[in-house]
Scaffold this motif. Sequence first.
Motif, mmCIF file in Angstrom:
data_model
loop_
_atom_site.group_PDB
_atom_site.id
_atom_site.type_symbol
_atom_site.label_atom_id
_atom_site.label_comp_id
_atom_site.label_asym_id
_atom_site.label_seq_id
_atom_site.Cartn_x
_atom_site.Cartn_y
_atom_site.Cartn_z
ATOM 1 N N LYS A 275 -33.392 -43.518 14.700
ATOM 2 C CA LYS A 275 -32.680 -42.248 14.795
ATOM 3 C C LYS A 275 -32.696 -41.707 16.211
ATOM 4 C CE LYS A 275 -33.411 -41.152 10.010
ATOM 5 N NZ LYS A 275 -34.290 -40.577 9.019
ATOM 6 N N PHE B 235 -18.115 -55.468 14.787
ATOM 7 C CA PHE B 235 -18.127 -54.426 13.764
ATOM 8 C C PHE B 235 -17.210 -54.844 12.619
ATOM 9 C CE2 PHE B 235 -17.856 -50.025 12.162
ATOM 10 C CZ PHE B 235 -19.210 -49.788 12.119
ATOM 11 N N PHE B 236 -17.101 -53.990 11.594
ATOM 12 C CA PHE B 236 -16.233 -54.303 10.456
ATOM 13 C C PHE B 236 -14.812 -54.547 10.950
ATOM 14 C CE2 PHE B 236 -19.100 -50.929 8.438
ATOM 15 C CZ PHE B 236 -20.088 -51.859 8.182
ATOM 16 N N GLU C 199 -12.695 -44.399 13.179
ATOM 17 C CA GLU C 199 -13.326 -44.428 11.851
ATOM 18 C C GLU C 199 -14.787 -44.846 11.947
ATOM 19 O OE1 GLU C 199 -9.252 -45.725 9.462
ATOM 20 O OE2 GLU C 199 -10.728 -47.223 10.033
ATOM 21 N N TYR D 208 -17.920 -42.748 10.646
ATOM 22 C CA TYR D 208 -18.853 -43.407 9.718
ATOM 23 C C TYR D 208 -20.298 -43.247 10.198
ATOM 24 C CZ TYR D 208 -21.067 -47.596 7.547
ATOM 25 O OH TYR D 208 -21.888 -48.482 6.883
ATOM 26 N N TYR D 209 -20.529 -43.545 11.465
ATOM 27 C CA TYR D 209 -21.878 -43.408 12.006
ATOM 28 C C TYR D 209 -22.360 -41.963 11.920
ATOM 29 C CZ TYR D 209 -23.313 -47.959 13.802
ATOM 30 O OH TYR D 209 -23.764 -49.234 13.902
ATOM 31 N N ASP E 256 -21.473 -39.745 9.815
ATOM 32 C CA ASP E 256 -21.810 -39.470 8.409
ATOM 33 C C ASP E 256 -23.181 -40.034 8.067
ATOM 34 O OD1 ASP E 256 -19.500 -38.183 7.912
ATOM 35 O OD2 ASP E 256 -18.506 -39.811 6.827
ATOM 36 N N LEU E 257 -23.420 -41.277 8.490
ATOM 37 C CA LEU E 257 -24.707 -41.898 8.172
ATOM 38 C C LEU E 257 -25.856 -41.120 8.805
ATOM 39 C CD1 LEU E 257 -24.028 -45.747 8.473
ATOM 40 C CD2 LEU E 257 -24.072 -44.330 6.425
ATOM 41 N N PHE E 258 -25.664 -40.682 10.044
ATOM 42 C CA PHE E 258 -26.715 -39.923 10.717
ATOM 43 C C PHE E 258 -26.732 -38.464 10.281
ATOM 44 C CE2 PHE E 258 -26.596 -43.424 13.844
ATOM 45 C CZ PHE E 258 -27.945 -43.654 13.981
ATOM 46 N N ASN E 259 -25.720 -38.097 9.499
ATOM 47 C CA ASN E 259 -25.591 -36.720 9.032
ATOM 48 C C ASN E 259 -25.546 -35.726 10.179
ATOM 49 O OD1 ASN E 259 -25.257 -34.774 7.097
ATOM 50 N ND2 ASN E 259 -27.462 -34.475 6.760
ATOM 51 N N LEU F 179 -20.455 -46.107 19.698
ATOM 52 C CA LEU F 179 -21.335 -45.979 18.528
ATOM 53 C C LEU F 179 -22.775 -45.716 18.943
ATOM 54 C CD1 LEU F 179 -20.008 -48.688 16.051
ATOM 55 C CD2 LEU F 179 -19.607 -46.224 16.091
ATOM 56 N N ARG G 201 -25.000 -39.470 -0.100
ATOM 57 C CA ARG G 201 -24.002 -39.234 0.942
ATOM 58 C C ARG G 201 -23.740 -40.509 1.742
ATOM 59 N NH1 ARG G 201 -26.806 -36.500 4.341
ATOM 60 N NH2 ARG G 201 -26.872 -38.338 5.649
ATOM 61 N N ARG G 202 -24.829 -41.224 2.049
ATOM 62 C CA ARG G 202 -24.651 -42.454 2.828
ATOM 63 C C ARG G 202 -23.914 -43.515 2.020
ATOM 64 N NH1 ARG G 202 -29.836 -40.893 4.792
ATOM 65 N NH2 ARG G 202 -30.874 -42.096 3.175
ATOM 66 N N ARG H 256 -11.756 -48.846 2.299
ATOM 67 C CA ARG H 256 -10.580 -48.782 3.157
ATOM 68 C C ARG H 256 -10.336 -50.138 3.811
ATOM 69 N NH1 ARG H 256 -11.122 -43.582 6.458
ATOM 70 N NH2 ARG H 256 -12.769 -44.847 7.345
ATOM 71 N N LEU I 69 -24.128 -58.104 11.927
ATOM 72 C CA LEU I 69 -23.715 -56.777 11.472
ATOM 73 C C LEU I 69 -24.824 -56.083 10.689
ATOM 74 C CD1 LEU I 69 -19.965 -57.127 10.611
ATOM 75 C CD2 LEU I 69 -21.043 -55.257 11.842
ATOM 76 N N PRO J 181 -29.246 -44.914 9.647
ATOM 77 C CA PRO J 181 -30.141 -44.525 8.544
ATOM 78 C C PRO J 181 -29.811 -45.167 7.194
ATOM 79 C CG PRO J 181 -29.405 -42.605 9.776
ATOM 80 C CD PRO J 181 -28.556 -43.754 10.227
#
Lengths: 322, 370
Positions: free
Chosen positions: A76, A87-88, A95, A99-100, A102-105, A142, B5-6, B16, B208, B216
């Motif tokens: 973190k 990456f994807f 995006e 996404y990152y 969101d994951l890290f809030n 990122l 949430r994650r 998507r 990946l 997290p």
Amino acid sequence: MKPIEVKNLQKTYGDLKAVDGISFVVNEGEVFGLLGPNGAGKTTTIEILEGLRERDGGEVKVLGCDPWKDGYSLHKKIGVIPQEFTFFEKTSPREAIVYYADLFNIKVDPDQILRDVLLEDSAKTLFDNLSGGQKQKTGLALSLVNSPDMLFLDEPTTGLDPNARRAIWEVIRSLKAKGKTIILTTHYLDEAEQLSDRVAIMNHGHIVAMGTTDEIISQHGSGERLEINGEEKLAEYIKANTELQVNYDTAKCVISIPLNKKIDALAALAAAEQSGLDWGEIQTRRDSLDDVFINLVSGEVDEQGEIVSEDAESQLSRKRRR
Amino acid sequence: MGSGRRILSDFKVFSRGYLRNKFGLFFGLIFPVILILIFGAIFSGNSSSTIDIYTQNQDTGPFESPQLDIASQFLQALNSSSTIRVITVETSNFTNYLAEHSSSDGIIIPANFSANYLAASPINITVYGNPTSSTNGIIVGTVSAVSNLFNLQRFNGEAVIGFTQSTIGFENPQYVDLLIPGLIGFSILVSPMFSLVNISSEYKKNKLFKQLSLTPITKMEWLASKILWYIVLTLASFLLMVAVGVVVFGAHVNLTLGLLPFLIIGPTLFASLGMLVGTVTKNPETAGVIGNIVTFPMMFLAGTFFPISIMPDYLQNIAHVLPLFYIVEGLNNVMVYGNITGALIDIAIVSVITVIIFAAAVKLFKWRED
Ligand SMILES: Nc1ncnc2c1ncn2[C@@H]1O[C@H](COP(=O)(O)OP(=O)(O)OP(=O)(O)O)[C@@H](O)[C@H]1O
Ligand SMILES: [Mg+2]
């Protein structure tokens, strides 16, 4: 406590000692460059620091934690660009940033991050369709999402065009200005010189030189010297009329005079003027980091990890063997 | 809280990406529908269930009145059985004729058939057939049933034992009704399994997973998001298959809640199994091979395309160790037989297997390198 403390770090793959007992510290707010030829052990070292690989021996503290055991909480606080970042496939840089976040809030402005790394033009291009340099910039973007205190950048500018490289340098400089600690690997020595406060040169799992680039050059390279284009007669004249040590390169017709003090240059030039002989271009030169690097990594390493300096003869015979 | 949430944000990005990939969409949604169309077409309609059989009628009469032409009556009776259709041929060499027409089945009505029948002296009909072919048994059965009927009639006997045909479950099941549970089982298996084998081995190779380990999200959350997506995809493909079955073939489908456990636990099981295969193998190539080795027996032996009861015992035993078997059996129990107890046993077995596979996948799968 330093942000990174490494003592006698070891990692073996089968018989190969990829990292063979290295020790170093990185200071707060410093850009620390890790240099070395392919296979030297840079990525192995940096991934151990990131907590992505387990070490076989030695002690490692990153921001006070053991990166392997405390990886989840360490991650973190750090940002990482792995070597050959991927990456994807079907996700755009924008995006990916969302996404990152969101994951890290955390709340971020994705467009600002994209602007910071000069990627706003490809914000919506799928990763698949990005150029190599744009992919690399996505990686940098990122690594910045969680506003880390410390960044690990493994060859962040490999494969980038000169403009993009400079853009990334600017990002790195601005991060440094914000007081972040940065560990950087690169094959571009100019990049290391431009960005790093200190560098370590690795070879065969050992650190063969460490310090500021000036320190390394003065330790492992020849000092400053005056070079004069001229004939051998001139070289002899200067030698006879000054206390200076004078070398002559017959192939290039260059007279080379090591300068113990800067004022020595004046004495040499006065003698040259006095001689009445013709002389051409003059310059003062010192070994560049390139020169020192090549010298350091082409030498063999003995059991203690010390460079055994090679004489010209054996270097030549080695070249012939290839 | 954070976990959910994650999972959702990963779900958003993954789905998507999936929808942008035409190949994945084809396998997830279109392919099962194509299967329904193909198998539905093969097994529906009447002509496909009658067997054409070449017949040489050497009977020599008497032909004075139709009542005396017993051979023709006999062939008519065979035709009306609706399992076989007689095609009478004129030829001097019947076996050659069969070979030239690539047929192993044939009937010869001997000379004097009618005369001998009327005189009550023995008659011998010749039935050609390949005992290994599935049509042979049907032909032999039909010929002997019609023969018995004629034998009875010759001595003015009457059949004592009769039967009426009835079915379990539906009033009037169509072939496609019996096909749908198997094909749903097939799509529950294939899409999650192949995708996860592929994704997990590719992510490992492309580092990946390492990349994700720097965020997290946890391994379990990541896998949960994939499972969630394949549940959604399975539900969508289920509805699509059922719709095509109903609209195109007039299938009867009971849309009961009893189906849901299978449509949820099934993809969970096979996504986890795919993850496990991708995890324990070294590279994507090996993962692909192992994935096929695990998947193919299930694709064909678990009752997907045909019921396992037609298979020899040893194959049936194999079927019973394939997890997909219990899903297909359970779907049949719910959709065709209405056997709730059986379905509960099936879902219990599937759940236990799923918990084990999921736990193993999460435990063995590594984000990082050691
Ligand atoms: N997972 C692994 N398994 C086996 N050997 C490995 C593994 N990772 C690295 N090595 C070996 O360890 C040595 C050091 O590799 P490393 O990736 O650290 O080099 P590097 O300095 O980053 O090189 P480059 O400049 O090419 O990126 C190499 O000889 C490499 O082959
Ligand atoms: Mg490397």
